[in-house]
Write a protein that holds these residues in place. Structure first.
Motif, PDB file in Angstrom:
ATOM      1  N   UNK B   1     -46.379   3.918 -11.372  1.00 34.15           N
ATOM      2  CA  UNK B   1     -45.499   4.911 -10.713  1.00 34.15           C
ATOM      3  C   UNK B   1     -44.830   4.242  -9.512  1.00 34.15           C
ATOM      4  N   UNK B   2     -43.527   4.331  -9.469  1.00 32.27           N
ATOM      5  CA  UNK B   2     -42.781   3.746  -8.350  1.00 32.27           C
ATOM      6  C   UNK B   2     -43.084   4.515  -7.071  1.00 32.27           C
ATOM      7  N   UNK B   3     -43.326   3.759  -6.003  1.00 27.84           N
ATOM      8  CA  UNK B   3     -43.548   4.388  -4.701  1.00 27.84           C
ATOM      9  C   UNK B   3     -42.204   4.886  -4.159  1.00 27.84           C
ATOM     10  N   UNK B   4     -42.200   6.110  -3.648  1.00 32.18           N
ATOM     11  CA  UNK B   4     -40.950   6.717  -3.158  1.00 32.18           C
ATOM     12  C   UNK B   4     -41.067   7.004  -1.655  1.00 32.18           C
ATOM     13  N   UNK B   5     -39.953   6.884  -0.953  1.00 27.73           N
ATOM     14  CA  UNK B   5     -39.899   7.252   0.474  1.00 27.73           C
ATOM     15  C   UNK B   5     -38.445   7.430   0.885  1.00 27.73           C
ATOM     16  N   UNK B   6     -38.245   8.171   1.987  1.00 27.95           N
ATOM     17  CA  UNK B   6     -36.881   8.416   2.462  1.00 27.95           C
ATOM     18  C   UNK B   6     -36.503   7.385   3.523  1.00 27.95           C
ATOM     19  N   UNK B   7     -35.257   6.904   3.459  1.00 30.41           N
ATOM     20  CA  UNK B   7     -34.830   5.887   4.429  1.00 30.41           C
ATOM     21  C   UNK B   7     -34.890   6.415   5.854  1.00 30.41           C
ATOM     22  N   UNK B   8     -34.693   7.715   6.034  1.00 29.77           N
ATOM     23  CA  UNK B   8     -34.728   8.256   7.400  1.00 29.77           C
ATOM     24  C   UNK B   8     -36.090   8.054   8.043  1.00 29.77           C
ATOM     25  N   UNK B   9     -37.153   7.988   7.207  1.00 31.12           N
ATOM     26  CA  UNK B   9     -38.476   7.715   7.772  1.00 31.12           C
ATOM     27  C   UNK B   9     -38.563   6.277   8.287  1.00 31.12           C
ATOM     28  N   UNK B  10     -37.833   5.371   7.643  1.00 33.48           N
ATOM     29  CA  UNK B  10     -37.787   3.988   8.129  1.00 33.48           C
ATOM     30  C   UNK B  10     -37.162   3.907   9.507  1.00 33.48           C
ATOM     31  N   UNK B 136     -25.785   0.683   5.393  1.00 36.42           N
ATOM     32  CA  UNK B 136     -26.351   1.774   4.602  1.00 36.42           C
ATOM     33  C   UNK B 136     -27.500   1.192   3.774  1.00 36.42           C
ATOM     34  N   UNK B 137     -28.689   1.146   4.371  1.00 34.90           N
ATOM     35  CA  UNK B 137     -29.837   0.524   3.683  1.00 34.90           C
ATOM     36  C   UNK B 137     -30.297   1.350   2.483  1.00 34.90           C
ATOM     37  N   UNK B 138     -31.030   0.662   1.598  1.00 32.90           N
ATOM     38  CA  UNK B 138     -31.394   1.286   0.324  1.00 32.90           C
ATOM     39  C   UNK B 138     -32.804   1.841   0.279  1.00 32.90           C
ATOM     40  N   UNK B 139     -33.685   1.346   1.124  1.00 29.51           N
ATOM     41  CA  UNK B 139     -35.059   1.841   1.064  1.00 29.51           C
ATOM     42  C   UNK B 139     -35.679   1.915   2.458  1.00 29.51           C
ATOM     43  N   UNK B 140     -36.853   2.472   2.513  1.00 32.25           N
ATOM     44  CA  UNK B 140     -37.509   2.748   3.790  1.00 32.25           C
ATOM     45  C   UNK B 140     -37.831   1.462   4.547  1.00 32.25           C
ATOM     46  N   UNK B 141     -38.196   0.419   3.799  1.00 37.27           N
ATOM     47  CA  UNK B 141     -38.592  -0.836   4.450  1.00 37.27           C
ATOM     48  C   UNK B 141     -37.378  -1.524   5.074  1.00 37.27           C
ATOM     49  N   UNK B 142     -36.313  -1.626   4.297  1.00 36.61           N
ATOM     50  CA  UNK B 142     -35.128  -2.312   4.839  1.00 36.61           C
ATOM     51  C   UNK B 142     -34.503  -1.507   5.975  1.00 36.61           C
ATOM     52  N   UNK B 143     -34.583  -0.194   5.900  1.00 36.26           N
ATOM     53  CA  UNK B 143     -34.052   0.621   7.004  1.00 36.26           C
ATOM     54  C   UNK B 143     -34.801   0.302   8.289  1.00 36.26           C
TER      55      UNK B 143
END
Lengths: 274, 312
Positions: B1-10, B136-143
């Motif tokens: 299962x792919x881990x999901x998260x919102x970029x705003x949390x980053x 415009x980053x794509x995921x929580x880590x890069x944000x």
């Protein structure tokens, strides 16, 4: 301590610079420069903690000319204070000159904010005031607004926020000259009871005659000594004050005198033109 | 299962880590719970400035702080930053004051709030301003990584984050992320898909589908739209010969516009732009909106085939 006679003479010299600048450039804003200049002369000479030889000194008081088109007045006092030279005034509105059409912090020493678009200076001043407080500095921030300018809604966002944050180090001087670009303020947008509006937003308010040096000095003392929240000095002025045909005349908000008018202005200001 | 998260949390996590720098201040306009600056506010109320619902004032308070040596991070919804565009233009970008603006809830992916909250033009308008970095980053880590890098820049910036969760792509790969450098996530030689934000994972999905059809696509995460990584675009032109851009934003002026501008002034290659086709959104779930706007993975795969067919 500078006497009020000396302040009046300083303001007279600045008026001569102002008329010279707009006449030479054949463009610019003499009316609002002449209405604000007694206030600027007293502010720079008696109140502001600044160092003309070190204009970027971190702990200086800040002065933000939010009505940035009234730049000839600002350049005149900066020259008289030694931030720039009197020769620099010839660069007003000239390509590459430090005296840009509207005051610009990237071009001219002693300018703390790049203004020119109305309604921005008070918010910038609020940020400057918060920075001073975060650093534990006693430095003060002074913002000059025009009366037409306070028709911009964002001014009132800042007015509300400044009292919310109890910024006692934030001070406004309102140049109430009653004229804006197209006409008298009363014709463009009636503003009714301006002191009551600022009081309602929680500001300390004092009204003065903005061409009476004794009242101006008193008013600046009021700003310095009111530290329980933001304060505003509402200075009743005459647009174009000091030059008879410009005084209270909407035509000279943003227009230069011709050669004949220039000679008359110089004579009225006590200058002999060669 | 792919881990999901919102970029705003980053973004929220980055602010908390940046707090060790005493010059970092956070500005809010009554949406800290949404943009995720609230964590900083809880930990450092003395360095958090509430501007109420007043975005124009907020940006210039930031300018005043930046001019006094502070590093302000100001956030609200992407759409509401636009109300203060002229403040950004004249009071922030023009004097080049390093105010960092984060617009959360960008794009139609924002979902059920509907078109009033779905910014589809923010990247385009901020890209027109001199001095401004646009991301415009794509995921929580890069944000998180990119936001932290902003604190060391001397220019103002605009960063768009998204409301809803997207796949986490960069866990353990933090070192690969740098402002202004696109990231190659998959290598192929038939076509290059350049994407940003929520469309990066859609592009990876499209590339997988294309592989099944014998088409090998490169996928690039172009998290920084300005300055654009032109060197990378040039390399993609020579290695793939056909380009697709993918963004949850108008096809006018955003990533597609930036890449088109680059191609017309440099080595040219056929370009297909996947994005919002000059229209407003509506209420719908995030995944539904990608379908309504015709920007989900299948549409990217179709665009890839069109681009390949246009190769000389």
């Amino acid at each position: 301590m500078t006497s009020t006679d000396e302040l009046r003479e300083l303001a007279r010299k600045c008026r001569v610079h102002i008329v010279n600048m707009v006449h030479r450039a054949q463009a610019g804003h003499p009316g609002g420069s002449l209405s604000e200049i007694d206030l600027l002369a007293a502010l720079y000479k008696t109140t502001l903690r600044v160092r003309p030889d070190d204009p970027d000194w971190d702990d200086r008081d800040r002065f933000i000319l939010s009505k940035g088109h009234a730049s000839p007045g600002m350049y005149a006092i900066l020259a008289e204070m030694g931030f720039i030279s009197v020769d620099d005034l010839a660069s007003y509105r000239v390509l590459g000159g430090i005296c840009q059409g509207h005051v610009d912090m990237k071009w001219c020493p002693g300018v703390d904010f790049s203004a020119g678009s109305l309604g921005m200076g008070l918010s910038f001043g609020m940020g400057s005031a918060i920075a001073g407080r975060l650093e534990g500095s006693e430095r003060q921030v002074y913002v000059m607004l025009g009366d037409g300018e306070i028709q911009e809604g964002s001014v009132w966002e800042a007015a509300m926020a400044a009292t919310h944050h109890e910024l006692g180090n934030l001070n406004v001087i309102l140049d109430r000259n009653r004229i804006q670009n197209d006409d008298f303020c009363e014709a463009q947008m009636r503003m009714f009871d301006i002191p009551a509006k600022w009081k309602a937003f929680g500001w300390n308010v004092k009204e003065i005659d903005g061409h009476n040096m004794e009242e101006i000095v008193d008013g600046l003392n009021f700003l310095q000594n009111s530290n329980d929240g933001p304060s505003i000095l509402i200075a009743h002025t005459v647009k174009g004050h000091g030059v008879s045909f410009m005084a209270d005349n909407p035509a000279f908000h943003g227009a230069a005198p011709n050669d004949e008018q220039y000679a008359q202005a110089m004579a009225e200001l006590g200058e002999v033109v060669a | 299962m792919t881990k999901m998260a919102a970029t705003r949390d980053g973004y929220g996590e980055a602010l908390l880590e940046l707090a060790s720098n005493p010059k970092v201040v956070v500005l809010e306009a009554d949406l800290g719970k949404s943009t995720k600056s609230l964590h900083f506010r809880k930990a450092h109320p003395e360095r958090t400035v509430s501007c109420g619902i007043g975005e124009q004032n907020m940006l210039l308070v930031g300018a005043g702080l930046a001019a006094s040596g502070y590093i302000p991070f100001a956030s609200t919804f992407a759409i509401f930053t636009e109300r203060a565009f002229e403040q950004m233009r004249n009071g922030v970008a023009r004097p080049n004051l390093a105010v960092h603006v984060c617009g959360s809830h960008g794009g139609t992916h924002t979902g059920t709030d509907g078109s009033s909250a779905q910014s589809i033009e923010d990247l385009a308008i901020y890209r027109t301003l001199p001095n401004v970095i646009v991301m415009h980053p794509s995921d929580v880590v890069s944000t998180k990584v990119l936001t932290m890098q902003l604190a060391a820049t001397v220019s103002p910036s605009y960063t768009r984050t998204a409301r809803n969760k997207t796949p986490v792509l960069y866990e353990g790969r933090e070192n690969e992320i740098e402002i202004g450098k696109g990231i190659v996530l998959k290598e192929g030689s038939d076509v290059a898909i350049i994407a940003c934000g929520v469309m990066v994972s859609q592009s990876l999905e499209a590339a997988e589908a294309l592989t099944a059809e014998g088409i090998n696509a490169t996928v690039v995460d172009m998290h920084t739209l300005k300055p654009l990584d032109g060197e990378l675009v040039d390399r993609l032109v020579s290695s793939c010969g056909a380009i697709v851009t993918a963004e949850d934003h108008s096809v006018i002026g955003g990533l597609g516009g930036a890449v088109a501008e680059h191609l017309t002034s440099n080595t040219f290659a056929p370009l297909e732009r996947v994005g919002v086709q000059d229209r407003f959104g509506e209420s719908g779930q995030a995944d539904e909106m990608l379908e309504v706007m015709k920007i989900s993975a299948p549409y990217i795969a179709e665009a890839a085939k069109r681009a390949i067919a246009r190769k000389a």
